[in-house]
Design an enzyme around this catalytic site. Structure first.
Site, short mmCIF file in Angstrom:
data_model
loop_
_atom_site.label_atom_id
_atom_site.label_comp_id
_atom_site.label_asym_id
_atom_site.label_seq_id
_atom_site.Cartn_x
_atom_site.Cartn_y
_atom_site.Cartn_z
N CYS A 136 1.21 1.82 4.99
CA CYS A 136 0.99 0.44 4.61
C CYS A 136 -0.62 0.09 5.05
O CYS A 136 -0.80 -1.16 5.04
CB CYS A 136 2.11 -0.41 5.59
SG CYS A 136 3.74 0.18 5.06
N LYS A 154 0.75 -1.17 0.09
CA LYS A 154 0.15 0.07 -0.03
C LYS A 154 1.01 1.14 0.04
O LYS A 154 2.00 1.30 -0.40
CB LYS A 154 -0.92 0.11 1.23
CG LYS A 154 -2.14 -1.21 1.24
CD LYS A 154 -3.00 -0.93 2.08
CE LYS A 154 -4.45 -1.97 1.59
NZ LYS A 154 -5.57 -1.40 2.52
N ILE A 178 8.56 -3.23 3.24
CA ILE A 178 8.79 -3.96 1.96
C ILE A 178 7.74 -4.05 1.08
O ILE A 178 6.67 -4.32 1.50
CB ILE A 178 9.28 -5.50 2.35
CG1 ILE A 178 10.46 -5.38 3.14
CG2 ILE A 178 9.50 -6.44 1.22
CD1 ILE A 178 11.25 -6.66 3.75
#
Length: 267
Positions: free
Chosen positions: A217, A76, A187
């Site tokens: 995220c 995201k 990541i």
């Protein structure tokens, strides 16, 4: 081809604009696919920029309309900027590709990097990246937010709860004060034609308040951390860079790459 080469693209005053780095990723990716070069990891800092992976929801973007670059990686929305070590490992994987195994290798290299500076980090089930685990419970077992003991956490009770509209006690950058889980390395990757792209961002000494303008995220009940913040001392990119290269080299270059196991149901 074997081995892993590192390319230091630019840091500090020579930080690399996101679009320039993305273009370079695509160039290196094409060369790696053709076996013209070995596996390559680009390392750099970016000027401040928000990037959104394919699964980013509209309500996770900055409320003030700050520009966001939409990219083709997984995950995201996140932020990149000064004080953050960004790495883009471009590595050829065997088919069928095991994406999860690649993510776990990146996590392990970053966990080892943090450990070398004296910080214990970990994984969180169901959430990619590297985390500093919190202790968000008081002795009575109730949540502790902003120094207050609450019988419930509104972020978990209300699907519409937005931490950006409810004061600094809910800000991602203050997660350490709340004793909550906080992400120190994000990541997000993409695999195209069996070759990886995108990668990781390790918070060394950034201004984590940049994360307070988004839902980092897409996670509303945790926050962000940095090496400098957790250790309580100054840590620089220059210090971390050779340590990260060492552990990325050990993990990625020496990994026993195996194709993903495909289980077939007998017909």
């Amino acid at each position: 081809m074997s081995g892993l080469r590192f390319v230091r693209m630019g840091f500090g005053a020579e930080a690399v604009e996101y679009q320039e780095a993305w273009d370079e990723q695509r160039r290196v990716h094409a060369a790696r696919f053709l076996d013209e070069i070995p596996d390559t990891c680009l390392l750099l800092e970016h000027p401040p920029v928000y990037t959104a992976g394919r699964r980013t929801a509209d309500n996770e973007r900055p409320l003030d309309g700050t520009p966001v670059i939409d990219v083709d990686r997984g995950g995201k929305i996140t932020w990149h900027g000064p004080g953050q070590l960004v790495g883009y490992p471009i590595q050829k994987l065997p088919r069928p590709v095991d994406v999860v195994a690649h993510v776990r290798r990146l996590e392990e290299a970053l966990i080892r990097t943090c450990a070398e500076f004296g910080l214990e980090t970990s994984r969180v089930e169901g959430r990619s990246g590297v985390w500093v685990l919190g202790d968000a419970k008081d002795p009575q077992g109730t949540s502790a937010l902003g120094g207050l003991s609450l019988d419930f956490d509104p972020r978990l009770q209300d699907d519409e709860f937005d931490p950006r509209l409810n004061g600094p006690e809910y800000a991602p950058s203050n997660a350490g004060q709340r004793r909550e889980d906080r992400k120190i390395a994000a990541i997000g990757i993409r695999v195209a034609k069996g070759v990886t792209m995108h990668g990781f961002a390790l918070n060394v000494n950034p201004d984590n308040a940049w994360f307070d303008r988004i839902i980092p995220c897409g996670i509303r009940d945790a926050g962000v951390a940095s090496l400098a913040g957790e250790l309580g001392r100054d840590v620089t990119i220059d210090e971390v860079l050779p340590v990260a290269e060492k552990h990325l080299g050990d993990i990625l270059a020496n990994a026993d790459l195996k194709p993903r196991v495909v289980e077939r149901t007998p017909t």
